[in-house]
Scaffold this motif. Structure first.
Motif, mmCIF file in Angstrom:
data_model
loop_
_atom_site.group_PDB
_atom_site.id
_atom_site.type_symbol
_atom_site.label_atom_id
_atom_site.label_comp_id
_atom_site.label_asym_id
_atom_site.label_seq_id
_atom_site.Cartn_x
_atom_site.Cartn_y
_atom_site.Cartn_z
ATOM 1 N N VAL A 259 1.111 -0.745 -0.113
ATOM 2 C CA VAL A 259 0.021 0.154 -0.183
ATOM 3 C C VAL A 259 0.839 0.920 0.168
ATOM 4 C CG1 VAL A 259 -1.959 -0.712 1.025
ATOM 5 C CG2 VAL A 259 -0.562 0.462 2.301
ATOM 6 N N ARG A 260 0.334 2.427 -0.456
ATOM 7 C CA ARG A 260 1.386 3.220 -0.285
ATOM 8 C C ARG A 260 1.233 3.696 1.040
ATOM 9 N NH1 ARG A 260 2.420 7.811 -3.720
ATOM 10 N NH2 ARG A 260 0.708 9.219 -2.599
ATOM 11 N N LEU A 261 2.236 4.866 0.895
ATOM 12 C CA LEU A 261 2.450 5.174 2.541
ATOM 13 C C LEU A 261 1.839 5.962 3.092
ATOM 14 C CD1 LEU A 261 6.631 5.373 3.393
ATOM 15 C CD2 LEU A 261 4.425 3.095 4.021
ATOM 16 N N LEU A 262 1.152 6.568 1.853
ATOM 17 C CA LEU A 262 0.336 7.545 2.098
ATOM 18 C C LEU A 262 -1.442 6.797 1.780
ATOM 19 C CD1 LEU A 262 2.202 10.407 0.747
ATOM 20 C CD2 LEU A 262 0.982 10.562 3.397
ATOM 21 N N ASP A 263 -1.157 5.912 1.987
ATOM 22 C CA ASP A 263 -2.520 5.319 1.417
ATOM 23 C C ASP A 263 -3.906 5.469 1.724
ATOM 24 O OD1 ASP A 263 -3.861 3.367 -0.102
ATOM 25 O OD2 ASP A 263 -4.512 2.312 2.024
ATOM 26 N N ALA A 264 -3.724 6.375 3.305
ATOM 27 C CA ALA A 264 -4.683 6.919 4.309
ATOM 28 C C ALA A 264 -5.415 8.059 3.945
ATOM 29 C CB ALA A 264 -4.383 7.008 5.168
ATOM 30 N N CYS B 176 2.981 20.716 8.970
ATOM 31 C CA CYS B 176 3.545 21.266 7.697
ATOM 32 C C CYS B 176 3.474 21.920 6.330
ATOM 33 C CB CYS B 176 5.259 21.656 7.564
ATOM 34 S SG CYS B 176 6.034 20.018 7.123
ATOM 35 N N HIS B 177 1.910 21.398 6.744
ATOM 36 C CA HIS B 177 1.335 21.091 4.978
ATOM 37 C C HIS B 177 0.219 20.388 5.831
ATOM 38 C CE1 HIS B 177 2.750 17.247 6.390
ATOM 39 N NE2 HIS B 177 1.281 16.642 6.083
ATOM 40 N N VAL C 202 7.940 22.222 0.338
ATOM 41 C CA VAL C 202 8.315 21.022 0.580
ATOM 42 C C VAL C 202 7.463 20.269 -0.104
ATOM 43 C CG1 VAL C 202 9.994 19.470 0.495
ATOM 44 C CG2 VAL C 202 10.451 22.283 0.914
ATOM 45 N N CYS C 203 6.792 19.842 1.786
ATOM 46 C CA CYS C 203 5.686 19.223 2.149
ATOM 47 C C CYS C 203 4.198 18.971 1.296
ATOM 48 C CB CYS C 203 5.758 18.915 3.797
ATOM 49 S SG CYS C 203 6.705 20.387 4.551
ATOM 50 N N PRO D 207 11.585 21.085 -7.376
ATOM 51 C CA PRO D 207 10.511 20.135 -8.445
ATOM 52 C C PRO D 207 9.188 20.026 -8.148
ATOM 53 C CG PRO D 207 12.805 19.166 -7.883
ATOM 54 C CD PRO D 207 13.279 20.336 -7.703
ATOM 55 N N PRO D 208 9.630 18.852 -6.880
ATOM 56 C CA PRO D 208 8.511 17.829 -6.611
ATOM 57 C C PRO D 208 6.855 19.340 -7.057
ATOM 58 C CG PRO D 208 9.949 17.559 -5.306
ATOM 59 C CD PRO D 208 10.769 18.498 -6.115
ATOM 60 N N THR E 131 6.154 20.337 -10.579
ATOM 61 C CA THR E 131 6.090 18.682 -11.419
ATOM 62 C C THR E 131 4.305 18.614 -10.861
ATOM 63 O OG1 THR E 131 8.213 18.207 -10.745
ATOM 64 C CG2 THR E 131 6.263 16.693 -12.081
ATOM 65 N N SER F 10 3.700 15.733 -1.487
ATOM 66 C CA SER F 10 3.846 14.862 -0.765
ATOM 67 C C SER F 10 2.141 14.586 -0.788
ATOM 68 C CB SER F 10 3.967 13.780 0.275
ATOM 69 O OG SER F 10 5.366 14.497 -0.615
ATOM 70 N N PHE F 11 0.177 15.868 -0.413
ATOM 71 C CA PHE F 11 -0.602 15.172 -0.091
ATOM 72 C C PHE F 11 -1.373 16.113 -0.585
ATOM 73 C CE2 PHE F 11 2.446 14.934 3.346
ATOM 74 C CZ PHE F 11 2.152 14.317 4.660
#
Lengths: 114, 258
Positions: free
Chosen positions: B48-53, B132-133, B163-164, B192-193, B196, B167-168
Motif C-alpha cells: 500500500v502507499r504510505l500515504l494510502d490513508a 507543515c502542510h 516542500v511538504c 521540483p516535486p 511537477t 506529497s499530500f
C-alpha cells in the motif's frame, strides 16, 4: 519534516497488519521510497524509529528500498535513468516528452510477523 | 472539533472565523488482513502507499466536491509569496458572481482567516499545530465545518511551504503553485516535486520585479522546464496587474465544473 507524518502513517499500517495477523512481534518491515517522492529515506527512518518505541514494531528491522528515478519516452517507449530533473529528452530518439516511470514510489511493501 | 457558527460576515467580528481543530486522530480505513499463523514467521505482502490513508480521504473529498459541484483549488507557495493577498483580491474580483468559500491553513493564529473575511464568503481557519502542510483529513474537517450550500469555488490556502504539501493530495481539482519575484527565479529548479504536480503557476509581485533584479523571462523558463503542463499567470496581487487572466482561469474552471 513531513517525513514524520508519513512515518506515522506507515507505522499505523504496520501495526494494523500485526494486529490483524495476531502477531506477537514485527520482525521486518520493507518500504520503498522513490528518489522523486519528496521523502528523505534517512529522515523517514529517524521519524519511524522515534515513533515505534513501545510498539510491536519496536524491534523490527527496517529495510528501505531506494528506487532510482527513471523516465519513459512518450515517443519511442524507451526507459532510462534520469539523473537531473527534468529528463531533458530521450537518449534513444531525442523525443522531448518524457514521463516519470519510476522514482515516485512511497510504499509499504512487506511486513514480516512472528 | 470546535466550530463556531459563522456570523453574517459583514462585520468581521471575533466569532466570524470558523476554527477547525485537527488534534483528534482521524478515522482510518482498514487495511488488507494478514495471515494469522501463530508462532511462525510470515511475510505479509502489503503493497500500500504510505500515504494510502491520505489518498483515500482525498478521494472521498474529491467525490464530495463532485457531488456538490464545487471546484476546489489548492493554493501552495513558500511563506510570504502572497497567497493571502492574492486570495483577498481574487474574492473581491469574483465578487457576487461566483460563490466562494475559503479554507486556510497555518501552524498558529487565525490572522489569515480574518484578512479573508468578506460578506457572504464562509472562511474556516485550520490551525495545524506543528504540521507543515494540510492533509486530506484536515480538509475533510474543514469542509464539514463550512456552510457549503451553493458554493461553487473552494479556495484552499495551504501552509506556506514549498516542500511538504507536494506529497499530500487534498482531493483538490487544481493545484496552483505561487512564486513571487522576491524569491529568485530558480525556485522551480530547487523544489521540483511541487512544481511537477502543479496545474498552474502564478508569478506574483511583478510590480517590484525590476527593483529586485528579478528576470521574469528567466523565471518563466525555469517554470516551463519543470512544469511544462502549467499555464503561467504573471500578476501583482498588490496592484491588480494581471489579475484578470487569473480570474478568467477560475471562472472557466467553475463554468466547466472543474
Amino acid at each position: 519534516m513531513h517525513e514524520l507524518g508519513i512515518a506515522e502513517s506507515a507505522l499505523r499500517a504496520v501495526l494494523e497488519v500485526a494486529r490483524k495477523g495476531k502477531a506477537v512481534q514485527v520482525r521486518r518491515v520493507v518500504v520503498r521510497i522513490g528518489a522523486r517522492s519528496g521523502v528523505e529515506p534517512e529522515a523517514f527512518r529517524f521519524a519511524f524509529d522515534a515513533l515505534r518505541v513501545d510498539t510491536r514494531a519496536a524491534g523490527a528491522a527496517v529495510d528501505v528500498e531506494c528506487i532510482p528515478a527513471t523516465g519513459r519516452c512518450e515517443e519511442c517507449g524507451a526507459c532510462f535513468a534520469v539523473s537531473d530533473f527534468p529528463a531533458g529528452g530521450c537518449p534513444a530518439c531525442g523525443g522531448a516528452r518524457v514521463d516519470v516511470a519510476g522514482g515516485m514510489e512511497l510504499e509499504l511493501k512487506t511486513v514480516d510477523l512472528v | 472539533m470546535t466550530s463556531k457558527p459563522s456570523t453574517c460576515g459583514c462585520g468581521a467580528s471575533e466569532d466570524a472565523v470558523i476554527h477547525v481543530d485537527v488534534s483528534d486522530p482521524a478515522e482510518r480505513p482498514p487495511l488488507p488482513p494478514g495471515d494469522p499463523l501463530p508462532g511462525v514467521e510470515v511475510r505479509v505482502d502489503v503493497n500500500v502507499r504510505l500515504l494510502d490513508a491520505n489518498d483515500r480521504q482525498a478521494a472521498a473529498n474529491r467525490a464530495q466536491f463532485a457531488a456538490r459541484r464545487i471546484c476546489a483549488v489548492n493554493l501552495v507557495s513558500g511563506p510570504g509569496a502572497g497567497k493571502t493577498t492574492l486570495l483577498q483580491r481574487t474574492l473581491e474580483a469574483l465578487g457576487p458572481e461566483i460563490r466562494c468559500a475559503v479554507l486556510v491553513g497555518d501552524l498558529q493564529t487565525d490572522h489569515d482567516a480574518r484578512r479573508l473575511q468578506r460578506p457572504g464568503v464562509p472562511v474556516a481557519q485550520i490551525t495545524t499545530g506543528s504540521a507543515c502542510h494540510l492533509d486530506a483529513a484536515m480538509v475533510a474537517r474543514g469542509i464539514a465545518a463550512l456552510p457549503l450550500e451553493g458554493v461553487q469555488l473552494l479556495l484552499i490556502e495551504n501552509v506556506g511551504n514549498l516542500v511538504c504539501p507536494a506529497s499530500f493530495d487534498l482531493g483538490e481539482n487544481r493545484r496552483v503553485v505561487l512564486v513571487s519575484c522576491a524569491e529568485g527565479e530558480d525556485k522551480p529548479l530547487k523544489y521540483p516535486p511541487l512544481f511537477t504536480s502543479a496545474h498552474a503557476v502564478i508569478m506574483n509581485k511583478i510590480d517590484v520585479a525590476e527593483v529586485l533584479d528579478f528576470d521574469r523571462a528567466v523565471s518563466r523558463e525555469a517554470i516551463r522546464r519543470i512544469a511544462p503542463q502549467a499555464p503561467i499567470f504573471e500578476l501583482s496581487a498588490r496592484t491588480g496587474a494581471g489579475l484578470d487572466a487569473w480570474c478568467r482561469y477560475l471562472r472557466a474552471l467553475v463554468e466547466r465544473g472543474a
